[in-house]
Scaffold this motif. Structure first.
Motif: not given
Length: 428
Positions: A5-14, A200-204
């Motif tokens: 279980q690890k929280e990640v940035n949504p833009h990188f999930e796929d 971009t930084a907005d995705d982090n």
């Protein structure tokens, strides 16, 4: 299989679980977390399947404080350091199922030859690796049964970099794989066997606001770095040599030239054979408006002088200024019926000729001159180790610029004070 279980940035999930393509190209601005998610993706895959992965940077020693440190940090954060072992000398990460990650640098390519059964390669900061190195790595990516994958991550750099030409477009060779603007708009795209991901930084979501604000401040004083760091976009990287360079349709250029009052016609030629080029450029100067028109080019290499002479026979009546370093070639052209002479070449001539061309208020180039456009439109100055512009050295070796230098050998452009300085050379 270990439950993670690890929280990640949504833009990188796929991206983390998509292994459908051979190539996965990640490009993004500073702090976008692309390297983090590339590393996390690699760990998840090697926990699931027994594989050997190769992580590459241009310089081997840079792994310790970047990729090796990042992978080790993620493993510790997942609470798996008791099962996944990080070995610091030589750098290696070993998994309980027999998977392993090895680290290599392209500055020590001899050590790549001993590597076998590599099914995944991650090239971090791939724009720093040379194209020859990339091709070498493709040859090392092989396994008898497993699917092969290559992850490439980078900050965007100049459009002259091999990564842009290979994965997006190569203007000189008229190859288009993907318009990079389409990627910036859609964020993820699959083209053929390549998965593209832009960030971009907005995705982090884990970045502090102060870091993002610092990136935003770049827009005011360093637009080029803002484009790279904040927007994560390719483009011109550095100081343009000819910001006044413009491309117009060929028919429009040819319609403007007859309207010039007292036009000055010039033709220059640079010589080359193996890696260099025979580059000829035909020009017209509007002396009153200080505009340089470029309307025809010739650009070929790896052919003997007799073939070049045949190609250019329609220019036998024209005065041509050639590279004075090749007197034998100039003599051959003259023997073949051409009117060619060597231009003046002296210590510091590169700088003086460049300054001369820069003094034109406009440089208008026909869209038929593909190589001239490729070499000059986005040509930038090199910088030295102190990040200072070197005014007589460039990001590439522009053969068409050399041809222009020689063609304008005996002509002076009005300086910025408005004082028109013309020589008494022939042709006026």
């Amino acid at each position: 299989m270990v439950a993670i279980q690890k929280e990640v940035n949504p833009h990188f999930e796929d991206f983390l679980f998509d292994w459908n393509q051979k190539f996965q190209f990640l490009v993004g601005g500073y702090g976008s977390s692309k390297s983090y998610h590339a590393a996390f993706k690699l760990i998840l895959k090697l926990l699931e399947e027994k594989r050997t992965a190769l992580v590459v940077r241009e310089v081997y020693d840079t792994h310790r404080d970047s990729t090796f440190s990042l992978l080790t940090e993620i493993i510790e954060d997942l609470g798996l350091s008791h099962r996944i072992r990080s070995v610091s000398s030589p750098m290696q990460i070993r998994f309980p199922n027999g998977s392993k990650i090895i680290f290599k640098g392209m500055d020590k390519t001899a050590k790549l030859k001993s590597i076998n059964n590599i099914s995944i390669i991650w090239i971090e900061e791939c724009s720093e690796v040379k194209y020859a190195g990339f091709k070498e790595l493709l040859g090392r990516l092989r396994h008898p049964t497993l699917d092969l994958h290559m992850i490439l991550s980078t900050n965007p750099v100049s459009e002259s970099n091999w990564t842009f030409k290979y994965f997006f477009k190569d203007v000189r060779n008229k190859l288009l794989v993907l318009d990079d603007r389409e990627l910036y708009k859609r964020r993820t795209i699959v083209v053929g066997n390549t998965y593209y991901h832009h960030s971009t930084a907005d995705d982090n979501l884990f970045l502090p606001e102060s870091y993002v604000e610092q990136l935003d401040e770049l827009q005011a004083f360093d637009p080029d770095l803002y484009r790279i760091a904040r927007q994560g976009q390719f483009g011109i990287n550095g100081v343009r040599v000819f910001p006044q360079f413009k491309v117009k349709p060929h028919a429009e250029v040819m319609a403007e030239i007859p309207k010039i009052r007292r036009p000055l016609r010039r033709t220059g030629m640079d010589f080359g054979f193996q890696t260099s080029y025979n580059a000829l450029v035909r020009m017209v100067v509007d002396r009153e408006k200080q505009i340089l028109y470029i309307f025809e080019e010739y650009y070929k290499n790896r052919q003997t002088d007799d073939v070049t002479v045949e190609d250019l026979k329609h220019l036998k009546r024209e005065n041509i200024k050639g590279d004075p370093a090749e007197p034998k070639t100039i003599a051959y052209f003259n023997k073949s019926g051409f009117r060619m002479e060597g231009a003046d070449k002296f210590a510091g001539s590169r700088l003086q000729y460049t300054k001369k061309v820069k003094r034109f208020k406009q440089i208008i180039c026909s869209d038929a001159c593909h190589n001239t456009i490729y070499e000059l439109e986005d040509l930038t100055f090199k910088v030295n180790k102190n990040d200072e512009v070197v005014e007589d050295d460039f990001s590439i070796d522009p053969h068409t610029l050399s041809a222009i230098w020689y063609g304008l050998d005996d002509y002076e452009v009005a300086d910025l004070k408005g004082d028109s300085v013309y020589s008494s050379a022939r042709g006026y």
